[in-house]
Design an enzyme around this catalytic site. Structure first.
Site, mmCIF file in Angstrom:
data_model
loop_
_atom_site.group_PDB
_atom_site.id
_atom_site.type_symbol
_atom_site.label_atom_id
_atom_site.label_comp_id
_atom_site.label_asym_id
_atom_site.label_seq_id
_atom_site.Cartn_x
_atom_site.Cartn_y
_atom_site.Cartn_z
ATOM 1 N N MET A 325 -62.655 30.115 58.443
ATOM 2 C CA MET A 325 -63.281 30.833 59.556
ATOM 3 C C MET A 325 -64.776 31.055 59.317
ATOM 4 O O MET A 325 -65.585 30.860 60.216
ATOM 5 C CB MET A 325 -62.586 32.183 59.779
ATOM 6 N N ASP A 344 -70.339 33.443 49.403
ATOM 7 C CA ASP A 344 -68.958 33.362 48.934
ATOM 8 C C ASP A 344 -68.970 33.707 47.448
ATOM 9 O O ASP A 344 -70.043 33.824 46.838
ATOM 10 C CB ASP A 344 -68.393 31.953 49.179
ATOM 11 N N GLU A 403 -57.710 37.954 53.902
ATOM 12 C CA GLU A 403 -57.124 39.057 54.685
ATOM 13 C C GLU A 403 -56.432 40.066 53.765
ATOM 14 O O GLU A 403 -55.200 40.139 53.689
ATOM 15 C CB GLU A 403 -56.132 38.448 55.694
ATOM 16 N N SER A 430 -57.762 39.436 61.362
ATOM 17 C CA SER A 430 -56.803 39.155 62.429
ATOM 18 C C SER A 430 -55.868 40.329 62.648
ATOM 19 O O SER A 430 -55.278 40.458 63.717
ATOM 20 C CB SER A 430 -55.915 37.966 62.072
ATOM 21 N N HIS A 451 -63.355 39.301 66.379
ATOM 22 C CA HIS A 451 -62.238 38.410 66.056
ATOM 23 C C HIS A 451 -62.359 37.076 66.796
ATOM 24 O O HIS A 451 -62.138 36.997 68.001
ATOM 25 C CB HIS A 451 -60.920 39.116 66.419
ATOM 26 N N ASN A 454 -59.218 30.331 65.954
ATOM 27 C CA ASN A 454 -59.342 29.090 65.198
ATOM 28 C C ASN A 454 -58.902 27.888 66.047
ATOM 29 O O ASN A 454 -57.807 27.946 66.613
ATOM 30 C CB ASN A 454 -58.451 29.236 63.948
HETATM 31 P P1 NAD Z 1 -60.023 31.308 53.811
HETATM 32 O O1 NAD Z 1 -59.084 31.582 52.703
HETATM 33 O O2 NAD Z 1 -60.154 29.932 54.329
HETATM 34 O O3 NAD Z 1 -61.486 31.817 53.416
HETATM 35 C C1 NAD Z 1 -61.745 33.016 52.761
HETATM 36 C C2 NAD Z 1 -63.003 32.826 51.939
HETATM 37 O O4 NAD Z 1 -63.414 34.089 51.463
HETATM 38 C C3 NAD Z 1 -62.798 31.942 50.700
HETATM 39 O O5 NAD Z 1 -63.774 30.915 50.699
HETATM 40 C C4 NAD Z 1 -63.005 32.884 49.525
HETATM 41 O O6 NAD Z 1 -63.602 32.249 48.399
HETATM 42 C C5 NAD Z 1 -63.927 33.897 50.142
HETATM 43 N N1 NAD Z 1 -63.944 35.191 49.454
HETATM 44 C C6 NAD Z 1 -62.954 35.849 48.862
HETATM 45 N N2 NAD Z 1 -63.413 37.009 48.350
HETATM 46 C C7 NAD Z 1 -64.727 37.078 48.637
HETATM 47 C C8 NAD Z 1 -65.752 38.020 48.370
HETATM 48 N N3 NAD Z 1 -65.497 39.133 47.688
HETATM 49 N N4 NAD Z 1 -66.997 37.759 48.827
HETATM 50 C C9 NAD Z 1 -67.258 36.620 49.510
HETATM 51 N N5 NAD Z 1 -66.324 35.684 49.779
HETATM 52 C C10 NAD Z 1 -65.080 35.918 49.349
HETATM 53 O O7 NAD Z 1 -59.566 32.323 54.976
HETATM 54 P P2 NAD Z 1 -59.821 32.203 56.542
HETATM 55 O O8 NAD Z 1 -58.657 31.541 57.173
HETATM 56 O O9 NAD Z 1 -61.188 31.691 56.776
HETATM 57 O O10 NAD Z 1 -59.744 33.728 56.973
HETATM 58 C C11 NAD Z 1 -60.819 34.610 56.764
HETATM 59 C C12 NAD Z 1 -60.634 35.834 57.658
HETATM 60 O O11 NAD Z 1 -60.561 35.421 59.030
HETATM 61 C C13 NAD Z 1 -59.365 36.616 57.404
HETATM 62 O O12 NAD Z 1 -59.633 37.982 57.585
HETATM 63 C C14 NAD Z 1 -58.416 36.102 58.483
HETATM 64 O O13 NAD Z 1 -57.429 37.032 58.815
HETATM 65 C C15 NAD Z 1 -59.374 35.906 59.624
HETATM 66 N N6 NAD Z 1 -58.939 34.958 60.658
HETATM 67 C C16 NAD Z 1 -58.317 33.795 60.314
HETATM 68 C C17 NAD Z 1 -57.923 32.914 61.324
HETATM 69 C C18 NAD Z 1 -57.247 31.608 60.971
HETATM 70 O O14 NAD Z 1 -56.673 30.979 61.865
HETATM 71 N N7 NAD Z 1 -57.287 31.198 59.733
HETATM 72 C C19 NAD Z 1 -58.192 33.214 62.666
HETATM 73 C C20 NAD Z 1 -58.855 34.400 62.976
HETATM 74 C C21 NAD Z 1 -59.219 35.262 61.964
#
Ligand code: NAD
Length: 718
Positions: A325, A344, A403, A430, A451, A454
């Site tokens: 995301m 990150d 998350e 989410s 929010h 994806n």
């Molecule tokens: P992801 O696992 O692909 O990415 C998360 C990233 O955060 C990773 O690159 C990780 O290294 C990084 N990270 C972890 N701890 C960190 C920190 N302390 N500082 C900086 N970076 C850090 O996850 P995602 O699917 O991109 O989801 C991210 C957020 O978006 C979540 O809250 C999720 O609920 C939300 N979200 C996801 C979707 C989906 O379809 N995947 C849709 C809407 C919202």
């Protein structure tokens, strides 16, 4: 002051300028059309004109089309005759005794394109704002002021069908390529070029209006009845496969074009007028118009009720987490010309974020929507870091780390130490309540939810989540930022699952239950795609990720234990079948493409699909839509969203609920509350208390009202 002004130079150049008083855009209101009719009468008798230039007095708009507001008041019975009147005005324009040139300096849509087609020549500025096309099918109608008749004569049948049936628009370069405009002109010299071009045509005979069969390929296919029949058959097939036959307008447009192509122009115009009367005022057309106005309304809103609150200017955006995301959000921000800084904890994740952004732009380049130079300029707006350097200059930071509440809280604390007091923290969570993320924040008023869905660059919805402590200014800033990013924001309350995921949850888990009752994966998915959903619920679960869905399900179950019961896809997660991202879920995936439903998925669920499906398609639709409607009713009662219109907008833009149905609650209103209450009660008696009708549905069933009519906040489009 009138909308049209005419000047005639001594050298024989007439310039007709359209500049609708008091409006930002030129559009054909009733009044403007009456005036145009008078102007054309005057033009017919003007002896001093040897060539006419049609220009716009608005900087970025040529003519945006008909005034859609007037559609609301048009009575279906009168549509045919009023269409004939406008056709006659445009035809008189086309018959003027001297050459005419349209100088298209900006948006040229619908009726604007039809008047441009009634000109002998069209010049178009290469400015980014200049687009030409026919968006009519998106409003449930088709071009009936001569568009279906004249466009194929100018660009050929296939190119015309492609434009009219999809509603897409073209920039100057593409419009020139298909022959829709004669010249694509660099913006800075546009006005001068247009005058010189017109002067060169002075006194010359009017050109042939039918220019379509210019290329050999076009001639071979379109120049004989067999080739033409093939083109129409293919086009019809394509419309059916992309719309499932749910949208009457493109099918009517095809019939009209077929009737008029290769015939005298009057026959085409006659077919347009007769057929438009048939679809005008129909349910689909009314739903699409309502959706158009709901989208327009968002453009006028700020996200807060206090008119004195102004959004802050956002010149830089920080993004925490460069994963799926975060990478997508940073790409979107930079794509809109705003510098985006990603942070990150993992350098590999950062590199992946850059790679994901580049891949989206490269795809746009492959489709010729972006030049190499534009790509590198956009990449130049992206930067990455493993610490908080540069974050103090970002007015807004969007958080997209994993998350987990404890991690989000820790990240918020770190961020607070690195930024000024007025910076905004917008979480892309989410499921986690914003109030909980902000529980230990120094300034919770600046913590908000933003929010995205994806994939970020495709899905148009952004839920803006305000907790009880979020300030108006914070909400207004995020609302405005979402608009700048080209998204449609909907403000929702800080309740578990917010709006869209909460309504989606019972739909998805009920779909898995159907598999446990012996329905096959294909039967369930096909029932819902036939209903109009872009993908079926089981395929959608694979796209979301089954582990993610299970986690979200747990949170919603804890919040609403009576209705949200876990459905059993945990067994697939345990078997490593996480969905598309793992290459296997309910379906198998080959090179990222969805293949066949998987036998192992059935095995993990410990079921075998019955030879004969236990439920009909209608029963499946009722079983899956009723719990969504029920949950939507709860969301309205709890004030999760302001109105049925906003709820419908969110579901159409967030999960692709079929636009032709007008959204979930408009669909519910067409069924009627008594029927929904009966269906839910019946399902509750057979399958469990989770279907118990919501109090609001019972109330509507008692009073005989609809969701829309009963909502005080609902707009006049209801
Ligand atoms: P992801 O696992 O692909 O990415 C998360 C990233 O955060 C990773 O690159 C990780 O290294 C990084 N990270 C972890 N701890 C960190 C920190 N302390 N500082 C900086 N970076 C850090 O996850 P995602 O699917 O991109 O989801 C991210 C957020 O978006 C979540 O809250 C999720 O609920 C939300 N979200 C996801 C979707 C989906 O379809 N995947 C849709 C809407 C919202």
């Amino acid at each position: 002051m009138g909308a049209f002004s005419l000047s005639i130079d001594p050298d024989g150049l007439g310039v007709l300028t359209f500049d609708l008083p008091g409006e930002k855009v030129n559009k054909f209101s009733r009044g403007a059309l009456v005036e145009l009719a008078d102007v054309v009468s005057r033009l017919q008798g003007e002896r001093g004109i040897q060539v006419l230039l049609l220009a716009s007095g608005k900087p970025d708009v040529f003519i945006a089309g008909a005034d859609v507001k007037e559609f609301l008041n048009a009575r279906p019975g009168e549509v045919e005759s009023s269409v004939r009147e406008v056709q006659a005005i445009f035809q008189r324009f086309a018959d003027l005794p001297y050459p005419t040139v349209a100088a298209i300096n900006g948006a040229c849509l619908g009726g604007g394109t039809e008047l441009a087609l009634a000109c002998d020549y069209r010049l178009m500025s290469d400015s980014k704002k200049a687009q030409i096309g026919f968006p009519e099918v998106r409003l449930g109608i088709f071009p009936a002021w001569g568009g279906c008749t004249r466009l194929p004569r100018v660009v050929g049948l296939q190119a015309a069908l492609d434009l009219i049936l999809t509603g897409k628009s073209l920039d100057a370069r593409r419009a020139q390529k298909i022959g829709l405009v004669d010249e694509a002109v660099p913006e800075p010299i546009f006005s001068k070029f247009a005058r010189q071009f017109a002067l060169r045509k002075r006194g010359s005979p009017k050109p042939e209006s039918d220019r379509s069969a210019s290329s050999l390929a076009t001639f071979v296919l379109e120049g004989n009845p067999f080739g033409r029949r093939l083109v129409f058959a293919k086009a019809r097939q394509k419309v059916m496969s992309t719309t499932g036959g749910h949208y009457p307008a493109p099918l009517e447009a095809l019939t009209v074009i077929e009737k008029g192509y290769g015939k005298p122009i009057g026959e085409g115009l006659d077919a347009e007028a007769r057929h438009i009367g048939r679809i005008f005022g129909g349910e689909v057309q009314r739903n699409l118009i309502a959706l158009f106005f709901a989208t327009e309304d968002v453009k006028k809103e700020t996200g807060v009720s206090n008119p004195n609150v102004k959004p802050r200017t956002v010149s830089r955006v920080g993004v925490l987490g460069a994963g799926l995301m975060g990478g997508g959000i940073a790409q979107l921000v930079a794509d809109r010309g705003i510098p985006a800084r990603m942070k990150d904890i993992d350098a590999k994740a950062l590199a992946h974020g850059f790679g994901a952004a580049a891949a989206i732009w490269k795809e746009a380049m492959r489709k010729k929507r972006l030049t190499r130079r534009e790509l590198s300029a956009k990449m130049g707006l992206l930067s990455g870091t493993l610490d908080y350097s540069g974050f103090s200059r970002c007015e807004v930071t969007i958080e997209a780390v994993v998350e987990k509440l404890s991690i989000k809280r820790a990240v918020l604390k770190e961020w607070e130490a690195a930024v000024p007091r007025d910076a905004i923290f917008a979480s892309n969570t989410s499921t986690l309540p914003i109030a909980q993320i902000a529980a230990e924040a120094a300034y919770p008023a600046r913590v908000v939810g933003m929010h995205f869905f994806n994939p970020v660059h495709r899905l148009p919805l952004v839920e803006v989540i305000r907790s009880e402590r979020t300030s108006d200014e914070t909400v207004a800033t995020i609302f405005a930022l979402a608009r700048t990013l080209g998204k449609t924001p909907v403000v929702v309350a800080d309740r578990p699952g917010f709006l869209v995921n909460r309504i989606l949850a019972p739909y998805l888990s009920e779909a898995v239950r159907l598999l446990q009752e012996g329905c096959s994966i294909e039967t369930v998915d096909e029932a819902m795609t036939d209903f109009g959903m872009p993908v079926g619920p089981i395929a959608l679960l694979d796209d979301v990720g089954l582990d993610t869905a299970v986690k979200a399900g747990e949170i919603l179950h804890a919040a609403f234990p009576d209705r949200m019961e876990a459905a059993g896809q945990e067994s697939l997660v345990e078997a490593g079948r996480l969905g598309r991202k793992a290459g296997k879920g309910f379906y198998e995936y080959v090179n990222g493409k969805r293949g066949r439903p998987s036998k192992e998925a059935y095995a993990a669920l410990r079921v075998r699909p019955s030879e004969k499906t236990p439920l009909t398609e209608n029963e499946i639709v009722t079983r899956l839509t009723c719990p969504m409607i029920n949950e939507a009713a709860y969301c309205l009662s709890e004030g999760v969203v302001a109105s049925p219109g906003k709820l419908d907008l969110a579901l159409i833009f967030g999960i692709g609920f079929p636009p032709f149905r007008g959204g979930l609650l408009r669909y519910a209103d067409t069924l009627g509350a008594p029927r929904i209450a009966r269906d839910l009660a019946d399902l509750a008696a057979r399958l469990g208390a989770r279907f118990t009708p919501a109090p609001r549905i019972l109330e509507l069933a008692r009073t005989g009202e609809t969701f829309y009519a009963a909502s005080p906040a609902e707009e006049k489009t209801a």
